[in-house]
Design an enzyme around this catalytic site. Structure first.
Site, PDB file in Angstrom:
ATOM      1  N   ASP A 211     -20.191   4.708 -20.178  1.00 28.41           N
ATOM      2  CA  ASP A 211     -19.030   5.400 -20.727  1.00 28.41           C
ATOM      3  C   ASP A 211     -18.231   6.027 -19.595  1.00 28.41           C
ATOM      4  O   ASP A 211     -18.674   6.971 -18.951  1.00 28.41           O
ATOM      5  CB  ASP A 211     -19.515   6.474 -21.709  1.00 28.41           C
ATOM      6  CG  ASP A 211     -18.374   7.200 -22.412  1.00 28.41           C
ATOM      7  OD1 ASP A 211     -17.199   6.885 -22.160  1.00 28.41           O
ATOM      8  OD2 ASP A 211     -18.679   8.090 -23.237  1.00 28.41           O
ATOM      9  N   GLY A 215     -12.543   6.798 -23.987  1.00 28.01           N
ATOM     10  CA  GLY A 215     -12.518   5.520 -24.696  1.00 28.01           C
ATOM     11  C   GLY A 215     -12.670   4.296 -23.821  1.00 28.01           C
ATOM     12  O   GLY A 215     -12.618   3.169 -24.321  1.00 28.01           O
ATOM     13  N   TYR A 297      15.037  -2.878  11.852  1.00 31.53           N
ATOM     14  CA  TYR A 297      14.806  -4.138  12.572  1.00 31.53           C
ATOM     15  C   TYR A 297      14.173  -5.167  11.630  1.00 31.53           C
ATOM     16  O   TYR A 297      13.571  -4.829  10.609  1.00 31.53           O
ATOM     17  CB  TYR A 297      13.873  -3.928  13.777  1.00 31.53           C
ATOM     18  CG  TYR A 297      12.536  -3.307  13.426  1.00 31.53           C
ATOM     19  CD1 TYR A 297      11.452  -4.099  13.034  1.00 31.53           C
ATOM     20  CD2 TYR A 297      12.340  -1.922  13.495  1.00 31.53           C
ATOM     21  CE1 TYR A 297      10.231  -3.527  12.713  1.00 31.53           C
ATOM     22  CE2 TYR A 297      11.132  -1.346  13.168  1.00 31.53           C
ATOM     23  CZ  TYR A 297      10.069  -2.147  12.775  1.00 31.53           C
ATOM     24  OH  TYR A 297       8.881  -1.573  12.451  1.00 31.53           O
ATOM     25  N   GLY A 311       3.156   0.146   8.775  1.00 37.76           N
ATOM     26  CA  GLY A 311       3.863  -0.625   9.783  1.00 37.76           C
ATOM     27  C   GLY A 311       3.208  -0.705  11.139  1.00 37.76           C
ATOM     28  O   GLY A 311       3.815  -1.217  12.089  1.00 37.76           O
ATOM     29  N   HIS A 315       0.218  -6.367  18.205  1.00 41.46           N
ATOM     30  CA  HIS A 315       0.891  -7.668  18.164  1.00 41.46           C
ATOM     31  C   HIS A 315       1.528  -7.990  19.511  1.00 41.46           C
ATOM     32  O   HIS A 315       1.670  -7.121  20.391  1.00 41.46           O
ATOM     33  CB  HIS A 315       1.948  -7.701  17.049  1.00 41.46           C
ATOM     34  CG  HIS A 315       3.110  -6.791  17.247  1.00 41.46           C
ATOM     35  ND1 HIS A 315       4.185  -7.098  18.060  1.00 41.46           N
ATOM     36  CD2 HIS A 315       3.384  -5.561  16.727  1.00 41.46           C
ATOM     37  CE1 HIS A 315       5.068  -6.115  18.030  1.00 41.46           C
ATOM     38  NE2 HIS A 315       4.611  -5.159  17.231  1.00 41.46           N
ATOM     39  N   CYS A 333       3.633   0.536  16.727  1.00 37.83           N
ATOM     40  CA  CYS A 333       2.652  -0.529  16.960  1.00 37.83           C
ATOM     41  C   CYS A 333       2.063  -0.442  18.369  1.00 37.83           C
ATOM     42  O   CYS A 333       2.583   0.254  19.244  1.00 37.83           O
ATOM     43  CB  CYS A 333       3.302  -1.897  16.777  1.00 37.83           C
ATOM     44  SG  CYS A 333       3.794  -2.239  15.072  1.00 37.83           S
TER      45      CYS A 333
END
Length: 388
Positions: A211, A215, A297, A311, A315, A333
């Site tokens: 439970d 409900g 950008y 973000g 990379h 980044c």
């Protein structure tokens, strides 16, 4: 005279032996008493409620469970785990159904082999909503040492303690892991420090018949097993503009890099790799900065390793190679040369950790989405358990 007296005495003794007392007769044994834990007429019963049967003054000889049609429900008495020699538990081969009626018939015999039979008819609950959570990592997946177990529910969980008590984590290397509720519909599990490398982990979410409150009930049980791979923890130092990459305890690379500049500083704290893209278009609008604004950008990049939902990635950034190792110029980044970004991309997997340190930015938090679990102090994390 002596002989006569002896005869009288002898006669008196013989008469007492012959007629004074008969062979005693045993009283009839008391009937056995049978008590079925689920009361007759009970409704809204969980389909996994233990069907306990207690017997005093006798021995339980037969238990039968039938459904509303009178068909027998396959099952058997289980080994006693209650610690009470008088109580036994009948278990079905498969769980009882929601919204159904069942009758338990239990028979016991006393010392005289006289039978006592009791019956209880009850109805199982009909849920308003059935809920099956989503779970990550996926079954069979291999992840890094920073990947928590995450469980998401479609509906808010009102009784968090009931649900959490049915989420069991086991691992080949034991840990001190604890659950933490991030919201009414999301709960995560992690140890106090990163997972031990090369560990097998299983989550058993035994939620059928549980439970959740308001409900909502558990739709089914789920089991997910995954592997924790090698320990990959990298440290990106925004002050020295270098990223130190570790494979286990070995330092395998020290890369010059550029972190977030003064206007867009990188978040400090342990970031967890969640996604990897060989090619990706970096779009500032995905975290609220319009592309056509001064700081907007839309830039294609290669070898993108996602660190959060705000973000931040590791990379390739060939346009900032001259600044890498010297200053921070990115939008948050970790910028690497294409060759170094390729190496890191091939080295990484989801769940690996990149700890960003010495940035002028804030600490990773809920505002950054994704996984900020390791930025939460351990005492605070443990306090987020519903079972604390």
């Amino acid at each position: 005279m002596i002989a006569a007296g002896a005869l009288v005495a002898l006669a008196g003794c013989s008469g007492e032996d012959a007629g004074g007392s008969a062979v005693p007769t045993s009283a009839a044994a008391e009937p056995a008493s049978v008590d079925i834990a689920v009361a007759d007429g009970a409704v809204d019963v969980s389909p996994v409620v233990p069907l306990e049967i207690a017997v005093t003054g006798g021995e339980l000889t037969e238990v039968a469970v039938t459904d509303i049609t009178g068909a027998t429900v396959p099952g058997a008495l289980a080994d006693d785990t209650t610690g009470d020699d008088e109580t036994q538990v009948w278990e079905p081969e498969t769980p009882l159904s929601y919204g159904s009626s069942y009758t338990v018939t239990a028979t016991a015999t006393n010392e005289d082999d006289k039978e006592t039979t009791e019956r209880s008819t009850f109805g199982t609950v009909t849920p308003e909503t059935l809920s099956t959570p989503a779970i990550g990592p996926l079954d069979g997946q291999t992840v890094g040492v920073g990947m928590p177990i995450r469980v998401w529910f479609d509906d808010p969980v009102a009784d968090k303690a009931a649900v959490e008590s049915h989420l069991t984590v086991t691992s080949s290397t034991p840990t001190d892991g604890v659950w933490n509720w991030f919201s009414d519909s999301e709960v995560h599990f992690r140890p106090s420090t990163y997972w031990p490398a090369n560990t097998e982990v299983t989550l058993d979410a035994d939620l059928y018949g549980v439970d959740f409150g308001d409900g909502v009930w558990g739709e089914k049980d789920r089991s997910v097993s995954f592997s924790v791979g090698d320990r990959h923890v990298s440290v990106a130092d925004a002050a020295t503009h270098t990223m130190a990459v570790h494979d286990g305890d070995e330092l395998v690379q020290t890369f010059p890099m550029s972190a977030g500049g003064p206007e867009f500083p990188s978040r400090n704290g342990p970031h967890v790799v969640t996604e990897m893209n060989r090619h990706r278009v970096m779009d500032s609008s995905t975290y609220g900065t319009p592309v056509d604004s001064p700081n907007g950008y839309r830039t294609p990049v290669e070898f993108a390793v996602r660190l959060n939902d705000n973000g931040e990635f590791v990379h390739a950034a060939p346009w900032s190679v001259e600044q890498q190792g010297r200053e921070n110029v990115s939008h948050g980044c970790i910028n690497l040369s294409t060759e170094r970004a390729k190496w890191f991309y091939e080295f990484s997997r989801p769940g690996d950790v990149v700890e960003i340190v010495n940035s002028t930015g804030p600490t990773l938090s809920a505002a950054d989405g994704a996984i900020y679990d390791w930025a939460i102090p351990w005492d605070e994390w443990r306090a987020g358990s519903a079972l604390t």
